[in-house]
Motif scaffolding. Structure first.
Motif, PDB file in Angstrom:
ATOM      1  N   GLU A 175       0.851  -1.191   0.000  1.00 44.30           N
ATOM      2  CA  GLU A 175       0.000   0.000   0.000  1.00 44.30           C
ATOM      3  C   GLU A 175       0.888   1.243   0.000  1.00 44.30           C
ATOM      4  O   GLU A 175       1.861   1.300   0.759  1.00 44.30           O
ATOM      5  N   PRO A 176       0.514   2.213  -0.824  1.00 43.06           N
ATOM      6  CA  PRO A 176      -0.491   2.111  -1.875  1.00 43.06           C
ATOM      7  C   PRO A 176       0.036   1.289  -3.055  1.00 43.06           C
ATOM      8  O   PRO A 176       1.238   1.136  -3.203  1.00 43.06           O
ATOM      9  N   GLY A 177      -0.900   0.779  -3.870  1.00 45.07           N
ATOM     10  CA  GLY A 177      -0.483   0.131  -5.096  1.00 45.07           C
ATOM     11  C   GLY A 177      -0.773  -1.341  -5.222  1.00 45.07           C
ATOM     12  O   GLY A 177      -0.200  -2.004  -6.084  1.00 45.07           O
ATOM     13  N   ARG A 184      -6.946   1.798   0.101  1.00 44.65           N
ATOM     14  CA  ARG A 184      -7.102   0.667   1.030  1.00 44.65           C
ATOM     15  C   ARG A 184      -8.443  -0.040   0.826  1.00 44.65           C
ATOM     16  O   ARG A 184      -8.504  -1.277   0.879  1.00 44.65           O
ATOM     17  N   ALA A 185      -9.499   0.719   0.618  1.00 38.79           N
ATOM     18  CA  ALA A 185     -10.809   0.104   0.413  1.00 38.79           C
ATOM     19  C   ALA A 185     -10.777  -0.828  -0.800  1.00 38.79           C
ATOM     20  O   ALA A 185     -11.303  -1.957  -0.763  1.00 38.79           O
ATOM     21  N   THR A 194      -2.888  -0.115   7.818  1.00 35.64           N
ATOM     22  CA  THR A 194      -3.515   0.973   8.580  1.00 35.64           C
ATOM     23  C   THR A 194      -2.566   1.689   9.538  1.00 35.64           C
ATOM     24  O   THR A 194      -2.717   2.887   9.778  1.00 35.64           O
ATOM     25  N   ASP A 195      -1.589   0.976  10.094  1.00 31.65           N
ATOM     26  CA  ASP A 195      -0.660   1.624  11.028  1.00 31.65           C
ATOM     27  C   ASP A 195       0.116   2.749  10.358  1.00 31.65           C
ATOM     28  O   ASP A 195       0.427   3.760  10.994  1.00 31.65           O
ATOM     29  N   SER A 196       0.428   2.581   9.082  1.00 30.78           N
ATOM     30  CA  SER A 196       1.148   3.641   8.368  1.00 30.78           C
ATOM     31  C   SER A 196       0.304   4.906   8.271  1.00 30.78           C
ATOM     32  O   SER A 196       0.824   6.022   8.382  1.00 30.78           O
ATOM     33  N   ALA A 210     -12.649   1.689   5.456  1.00 30.24           N
ATOM     34  CA  ALA A 210     -11.902   1.180   4.305  1.00 30.24           C
ATOM     35  C   ALA A 210     -11.604  -0.312   4.416  1.00 30.24           C
ATOM     36  O   ALA A 210     -11.556  -1.015   3.401  1.00 30.24           O
ATOM     37  N   THR A 211     -11.394  -0.797   5.639  1.00 27.49           N
ATOM     38  CA  THR A 211     -11.004  -2.200   5.826  1.00 27.49           C
ATOM     39  C   THR A 211     -12.176  -3.113   6.133  1.00 27.49           C
ATOM     40  O   THR A 211     -12.009  -4.337   6.176  1.00 27.49           O
TER      41      THR A 211
END
Length: 225
Positions: free
Chosen positions: A40-42, A73-74, A97-99, A122-123
């Motif tokens: 993430e991203p990508g 993320r979604a 998500t921590d990032s 998103a998750t």
């Protein structure tokens, strides 16, 4: 409910996440465990477009940046991570998500409650079973990132060029997250040579799930977080 293992790697710039992810994936695949590596991203076709915007745009408002990460993320969870877990794969993800909490919350100083709400949306509530935090002094990480870019004939990306105090804030954010989520986040000393770091991560991984040290035929389903 997902049946696979969801493992994320977190840390600041130059911490060595990609190298460690590659090592762990090769080790697991050698033992016959179906493994997916992503980032993430990508982690999706849309995510690759968003990654370019996020890392190469000259300027982005902090809230715009946050929402783009949430959109990435979604799509990533829906199209890549969740299907792989449902299929019983081990998912190794470079950032999650921590990032967002560390970079946009502590680094950009956006509202932490808002970020947690966006992460939840998103998750759809999907959390990692285990997170490796690669802890590295800020200055060391930025020097590594600079040397890497120079060796590859590239320039630093937008986040790598942010002021030093931003990177110190996000490092503090990762430390806070590790202290608050000790059952999930395992700190690794990222000043170690790559081989030593990989060995330390593998020991932690197989201590939690001994079946991963064996071949895939003897694998059992992990406990859910």
């Amino acid at each position: 409910m997902p049946t696979g293992y969801f493992i994320t790697l977190e840390g600041g710039e130059g911490a060595g996440k990609t190298t460690l992810l590659t090592h762990l994936a090769r080790k697991l695949e050698t033992l016959g465990h179906p493994t997916l590596t992503t980032r993430e991203p990508g982690g999706t076709p849309l995510g690759n477009i968003l990654r370019q915007l996020l890392l190469e745009s000259d300027r982005l408002a902090p809230t715009t940046e946050l929402l783009l990460y949430a959109a990435d993320r979604a799509e990533h969870v829906s199209q890549t991570i969740q299907p792989a877990l449902n299929g019983g794969k081990i998912v190794l993800c470079d950032r999650y998500t921590d990032s967002t909490v560390a970079y946009q919350g502590y680094g950009r100083q956006l509202d932490l409650d808002l970020i947690q709400q966006l992460n939840q949306i998103a998750t759809c509530g999907l959390a990692p079973h285990l997170t490796f935090w690669l802890d590295l002094p800020v200055e060391t990480g930025l020097k590594r990132a600079g040397d890497r870019a120079k060796n590859m004939g590239q320039s630093l990306d937008r986040l790598e060029q942010t002021p030093l105090d931003f990177h110190h804030r996000l490092h503090h954010g990762f430390r806070q997250l590790a202290e608050q989520n000790g059952d999930r986040i395992a700190r690794l000393d990222a000043t170690q040579p790559p081989d030593c770091l990989a060995t330390a991560a593998w020991v932690l991984l197989t201590t939690r799930w001994p079946e991963l040290a064996q071949t895939a035929q003897s694998r059992s389903t992990p406990a859910q977080p």
